[in-house]
Design a protein around this motif. Structure first.
Motif, PDB file in Angstrom:
ATOM      1  N   ARG A  42       0.754  -1.111   0.083  1.00  0.00           N
ATOM      2  CA  ARG A  42      -0.017  -0.085   0.121  1.00  0.00           C
ATOM      3  C   ARG A  42       0.742   1.212  -0.136  1.00  0.00           C
ATOM      4  O   ARG A  42       0.666   2.161  -0.654  1.00  0.00           O
ATOM      5  CB  ARG A  42      -1.000   0.122   1.195  1.00  0.00           C
ATOM      6  N   ASP A  43       1.926   1.102   0.744  1.00  0.00           N
ATOM      7  CA  ASP A  43       2.623   2.495   0.744  1.00  0.00           C
ATOM      8  C   ASP A  43       3.474   2.892  -0.267  1.00  0.00           C
ATOM      9  O   ASP A  43       3.632   4.064  -0.950  1.00  0.00           O
ATOM     10  CB  ASP A  43       3.747   2.322   2.184  1.00  0.00           C
ATOM     11  N   PHE A  44       4.174   1.867  -1.169  1.00  0.00           N
ATOM     12  CA  PHE A  44       4.669   1.986  -2.284  1.00  0.00           C
ATOM     13  C   PHE A  44       3.818   2.012  -3.541  1.00  0.00           C
ATOM     14  O   PHE A  44       4.382   2.850  -4.616  1.00  0.00           O
ATOM     15  CB  PHE A  44       5.930   0.986  -2.494  1.00  0.00           C
ATOM     16  N   LEU A  45       2.819   1.221  -3.737  1.00  0.00           N
ATOM     17  CA  LEU A  45       2.285   1.048  -4.900  1.00  0.00           C
ATOM     18  C   LEU A  45       0.630   1.299  -5.053  1.00  0.00           C
ATOM     19  O   LEU A  45      -0.121   1.204  -5.892  1.00  0.00           O
ATOM     20  CB  LEU A  45       2.519  -0.557  -5.225  1.00  0.00           C
ATOM     21  N   LYS A  46       0.199   1.895  -3.641  1.00  0.00           N
ATOM     22  CA  LYS A  46      -1.052   2.324  -3.504  1.00  0.00           C
ATOM     23  C   LYS A  46      -2.555   1.301  -3.825  1.00  0.00           C
ATOM     24  O   LYS A  46      -3.347   1.825  -4.036  1.00  0.00           O
ATOM     25  CB  LYS A  46      -1.105   3.460  -4.192  1.00  0.00           C
ATOM     26  N   GLU A  47      -1.961   0.066  -3.538  1.00  0.00           N
ATOM     27  CA  GLU A  47      -2.956  -0.927  -3.765  1.00  0.00           C
ATOM     28  C   GLU A  47      -2.506  -2.095  -2.631  1.00  0.00           C
ATOM     29  O   GLU A  47      -1.733  -2.237  -2.218  1.00  0.00           O
ATOM     30  CB  GLU A  47      -2.915  -1.872  -5.116  1.00  0.00           C
ATOM     31  N   ASP A  48      -3.650  -2.846  -2.264  1.00  0.00           N
ATOM     32  CA  ASP A  48      -3.635  -3.967  -1.268  1.00  0.00           C
ATOM     33  C   ASP A  48      -2.933  -4.932  -1.976  1.00  0.00           C
ATOM     34  O   ASP A  48      -2.831  -5.267  -2.965  1.00  0.00           O
ATOM     35  CB  ASP A  48      -4.936  -4.482  -0.935  1.00  0.00           C
ATOM     36  N   ALA A  49      -2.158  -5.691  -0.902  1.00  0.00           N
ATOM     37  CA  ALA A  49      -1.024  -7.035  -1.503  1.00  0.00           C
ATOM     38  C   ALA A  49      -2.027  -7.860  -2.256  1.00  0.00           C
ATOM     39  O   ALA A  49      -1.961  -8.503  -3.255  1.00  0.00           O
ATOM     40  CB  ALA A  49      -0.673  -7.569  -0.029  1.00  0.00           C
ATOM     41  N   SER A  50      -3.369  -8.152  -1.733  1.00  0.00           N
ATOM     42  CA  SER A  50      -4.433  -9.040  -2.310  1.00  0.00           C
ATOM     43  C   SER A  50      -4.616  -8.707  -3.989  1.00  0.00           C
ATOM     44  O   SER A  50      -4.783  -9.514  -4.754  1.00  0.00           O
ATOM     45  CB  SER A  50      -5.557  -9.202  -1.711  1.00  0.00           C
ATOM     46  N   PHE A  51      -4.410  -7.441  -4.240  1.00  0.00           N
ATOM     47  CA  PHE A  51      -4.615  -6.897  -5.673  1.00  0.00           C
ATOM     48  C   PHE A  51      -3.622  -7.650  -6.483  1.00  0.00           C
ATOM     49  O   PHE A  51      -3.915  -8.053  -7.578  1.00  0.00           O
ATOM     50  CB  PHE A  51      -4.607  -5.346  -5.727  1.00  0.00           C
ATOM     51  N   PHE A  52      -2.150  -7.369  -5.961  1.00  0.00           N
ATOM     52  CA  PHE A  52      -1.071  -7.823  -6.849  1.00  0.00           C
ATOM     53  C   PHE A  52      -1.086  -9.526  -6.755  1.00  0.00           C
ATOM     54  O   PHE A  52      -0.489  -9.960  -7.665  1.00  0.00           O
ATOM     55  CB  PHE A  52       0.155  -7.218  -6.261  1.00  0.00           C
ATOM     56  N   ARG A  53      -1.316  -9.907  -5.704  1.00  0.00           N
ATOM     57  CA  ARG A  53      -1.255 -11.416  -5.579  1.00  0.00           C
ATOM     58  C   ARG A  53      -2.059 -12.364  -6.503  1.00  0.00           C
ATOM     59  O   ARG A  53      -1.918 -13.332  -6.812  1.00  0.00           O
ATOM     60  CB  ARG A  53      -1.603 -11.739  -3.976  1.00  0.00           C
ATOM     61  N   SER A  54      -3.277 -11.630  -6.672  1.00  0.00           N
ATOM     62  CA  SER A  54      -4.139 -12.366  -7.431  1.00  0.00           C
ATOM     63  C   SER A  54      -4.077 -12.015  -9.108  1.00  0.00           C
ATOM     64  O   SER A  54      -4.855 -12.466  -9.722  1.00  0.00           O
ATOM     65  CB  SER A  54      -5.685 -11.659  -7.251  1.00  0.00           C
ATOM     66  N   LEU A  55      -3.021 -10.976  -9.438  1.00  0.00           N
ATOM     67  CA  LEU A  55      -2.817 -11.015 -10.654  1.00  0.00           C
ATOM     68  C   LEU A  55      -2.000 -12.216 -11.493  1.00  0.00           C
ATOM     69  O   LEU A  55      -1.288 -12.857 -10.645  1.00  0.00           O
ATOM     70  CB  LEU A  55      -1.891  -9.784 -10.981  1.00  0.00           C
ATOM     71  N   PRO A  56      -2.519 -12.817 -12.529  1.00  0.00           N
ATOM     72  CA  PRO A  56      -1.951 -14.015 -13.091  1.00  0.00           C
ATOM     73  C   PRO A  56      -0.635 -13.462 -13.856  1.00  0.00           C
ATOM     74  O   PRO A  56      -0.433 -12.520 -14.153  1.00  0.00           O
ATOM     75  CB  PRO A  56      -2.949 -14.593 -14.140  1.00  0.00           C
TER      76      PRO A  56
END
Length: 139
Positions: A42-56
């Motif tokens: 969130r601090d560096f990329l302004k999104e929850d970790a779950s958003f990035f983890r879910s990307l194929p």
């Protein structure tokens, strides 16, 4: 110029954060390392970790560059976060999950290296480290 300085500082800060996480893992403190990593997304990329983890894996770079207007520098930060994620999962003995994050990190680091106008020895070293980690843990 200011934006470039900000991005360079952001990459330096992520390096310090990764060092902190790896230090916590050496002390077997995976819970604290995980908390720090969660906040870093969130601090560096302004999104929850779950958003990035879910990307194929096959849509990582295109999705982030085209749909979310991320830059190569943002991608490099994400690759570092995925690497830290893999290290945490590895410390938790979650080898399959660790490999998944190593692979995501590797995809992004390779993309950044291939699209960069400048050669980076540290980036190439990171790619080699991750490739070795993936290859040593294949069944």
């Amino acid at each position: 110029m200011y934006q470039r300085d900000y991005v360079l500082r952001m990459i330096e800060m992520i390096g310090e954060l990764i060092a902190l996480i790896l230090g916590l893992l050496k002390k077997k403190n995976t819970k604290k390392a995980s908390q720090i990593l969660e906040n870093a997304y969130r601090d560096f990329l302004k999104e929850d970790a779950s958003f990035f983890r879910s990307l194929p894996k096959d849509k990582l770079t295109n999705s982030l560059l085209q749909e979310h207007n991320y830059t190569d520098e943002h991608l490099q930060v994400l690759a570092e976060l995925f690497y830290a994620e893999a290290e945490i999962q590895n410390a938790k003995e979650q080898k399959t999950l660790a490999n998944e994050y190593y692979e995501k990190s590797l995809i992004i680091f390779r993309f950044v290296a291939e699209n960069s106008t400048m050669f980076s020895l540290s980036l190439e070293n990171k790619i080699n480290i991750i490739e070795n980690k993936i290859n040593c843990c294949k069944y």
